[in-house]
Design an enzyme around this catalytic site. Structure first.
Site, short mmCIF file in Angstrom:
data_model
loop_
_atom_site.label_atom_id
_atom_site.label_comp_id
_atom_site.label_asym_id
_atom_site.label_seq_id
_atom_site.Cartn_x
_atom_site.Cartn_y
_atom_site.Cartn_z
CG ASN A 162 10.00 -70.95 22.01
OD1 ASN A 162 9.85 -69.71 21.83
ND2 ASN A 162 9.29 -71.52 22.82
CB ALA B 245 23.66 -73.57 30.68
CG HIS B 246 18.01 -75.78 29.88
ND1 HIS B 246 17.03 -76.57 29.18
CD2 HIS B 246 17.55 -74.53 29.83
CE1 HIS B 246 15.99 -75.54 29.39
NE2 HIS B 246 16.47 -74.52 29.78
CB CYS C 49 -3.65 -80.75 26.27
SG CYS C 49 -5.37 -81.69 26.00
N1 PLP Z 1 13.22 -68.15 26.25
C1 PLP Z 1 13.11 -69.11 25.19
C2 PLP Z 1 13.29 -68.59 23.82
C3 PLP Z 1 13.21 -70.28 25.53
O1 PLP Z 1 12.98 -71.35 24.54
C4 PLP Z 1 12.96 -70.77 26.76
C5 PLP Z 1 13.16 -72.36 27.19
O2 PLP Z 1 12.20 -72.89 26.55
C6 PLP Z 1 13.13 -69.93 27.91
C7 PLP Z 1 13.13 -68.46 27.27
C8 PLP Z 1 13.07 -70.43 29.47
O3 PLP Z 1 14.25 -70.94 29.54
P1 PLP Z 1 14.77 -71.52 30.88
O4 PLP Z 1 14.42 -72.84 30.75
O5 PLP Z 1 16.26 -71.36 31.07
O6 PLP Z 1 14.10 -70.78 32.21
#
Ligand code: PLP
Length: 366
Positions: free
Chosen positions: A145, A193-194, A318
């Site tokens: 991410n 989903a988001h 931070c």
């Molecule tokens: N795993 C990864 C790789 C992510 O990028 C994120 C969100 O930033 C999550 C898990 C967590 O997802 P959620 O916001 O649906 O809890």
């Protein structure tokens, strides 16, 4: 405001919005209710489960709907911690929703897998460990991410199968940006989903039918996850993922890789000393993590870009007024000193090439 923070949340897609409104209108009842309206909602729910399972390549009975990837990851770890004895190898690049629960629930039974400076899990290290001292399970995300670096989840899943080791994969960043096919072969798979234009607050876990629940107090999801399902959210998630899969099938990703690389080259030209994180590894088409040179005005890049009208993310957190690098940058062996100069730019399906252009002209090089 120009939005370059899709890796945090991708705005709701038109397909998802339409599916959500349609579901909220057509299915007003609780899928667990015994009357005909309940049965109708339940049929829609099971239809969505079958459609998602078909995209992933698994059986509908293995799919559980949740509130998002954080819950799914917690559920996966909870099951592994109770169902297995022995060590669980966890990539040091994982999202906190994997790292924190594994630290909490597995304690000494967790061992972190090192990463290379390119931001990829150390595959030779892992292969050697699987051969010499097979663990009980391995957890590795599909795409990171923070850097967008793709992880060798297919290879790791195959090695784990050979050694009879459970494999769990957090595909939150991969899904909707690269094809879902094959992911269903992972013993555990999580997503939300988001990240691809579905609504926030809905996700899924693909896992065994014997899954140990984290939420108790209801018969939903075959007693593996209590609580009324978010039916409009689920239908919107599935519709949005199907639409992304169609865009991927006609080459939507390839074109965007060209835009991404053009942006990086232009920034490096405008700001000598700019470093691309994960440059030596394959990366998602939408995510670019750059260590930029210090600004002449001494401002933090994220703050300066926000004032100029660009929403981007920082590569540091931070803490007590000091910038500390994220665990991902640390796992890549990067110095703490430059953490506040690491900026993540992440586009979405609806971001045109011209938006990258504006980001260079009016943001990064101004
Ligand atoms: N795993 C990864 C790789 C992510 O990028 C994120 C969100 O930033 C999550 C898990 C967590 O997802 P959620 O916001 O649906 O809890």
């Amino acid at each position: 405001m120009h939005y370059f923070d899709h890796a945090a949340t991708h705005p709701l897609s038109e397909v998802a919005r339409a599916a959500w409104l349609d579901a909220a209108t057509r299915f007003p009842a609780n899928p667990s209710s015994l009357h005909r309206l309940g049965a109708r909602a339940d049929r829609a729910l099971e239809g969505a489960r079958a459609r998602l399972a078909a995209m992933l390549g698994c059986s509908p009975g293995e799919v559980i709907f949740t509130s998002g990837a954080t819950e799914s990851n917690n559920l996966m770890v909870h099951h592994l911690a109770h169902a297995l004895t022995g060590t669980v190898l966890v990539s040091s690049l994982e999202h906190p929703s994997v790292l924190e629960p594994t630290r909490h629930e597995l304690a000494e039974r967790r061992q972190l897998i090192p990463a290379t400076p390119a931001g990829v899990v150390d595959l030779p290290w892992l292969e050697n460990r699987l051969r010499t001292r097979p663990p009980a399970a391995v957890l590795l995300m599909a795409a990171n991410n923070e850097t967008g670096v793709l992880q060798p989840w297919r290879e790791v899943a195959a090695r784990c199968r050979e050694h009879g080791v459970w494999f769990g994969c957090d595909a939150a960043q991969w899904l909707g940006k690269l094809p879902a096919a094959g992911l269903g072969a992972c013993a555990f798979l999580t997503g939300c989903a988001h990240k691809f234009g579905g609504p926030p607050g809905v996700g899924f876990l693909k896992g065994p039918t014997t899954l140990r629940p984290l939420l108790r107090g209801g018969p939903q999801e075959d007693r593996r996850r209590a609580g009324t399902q978010n039916l409009p959210g689920i239908l919107a998630m599935v519709a949005s993922l199907e639409a992304r899969e169609r865009e991927l099938a006609v080459g939507g990703a390839e074109q965007r890789i060209v835009w991404r690389d053009r942006f990086v080259a232009r920034v490096q030209q405008a700001l000598p000393g700019t470093e691309l994180l994960g440059a030596d590894a394959p990366r998602l088409w939408n995510t670019v993590s750059l260590q930029l040179p210090p600004r002449a005005d001494g401002r933090r890049w994220v703050v300066a870009l926000d004032r100029l009208g660009f929403a981007v993310a920082s590569g540091s957190a931070c803490s007590s007024g000091r910038d500390v690098p994220s665990h991902v940058l640390e796992a890549m062996g990067r110095s703490r000193d430059n953490a506040d100069r690491v900026v993540r730019f992440s586009s979405g399906w609806e971001t045109p090439e011209s938006a990258w252009e504006v980001l260079i002209r009016k943001g990064v090089s101004s």
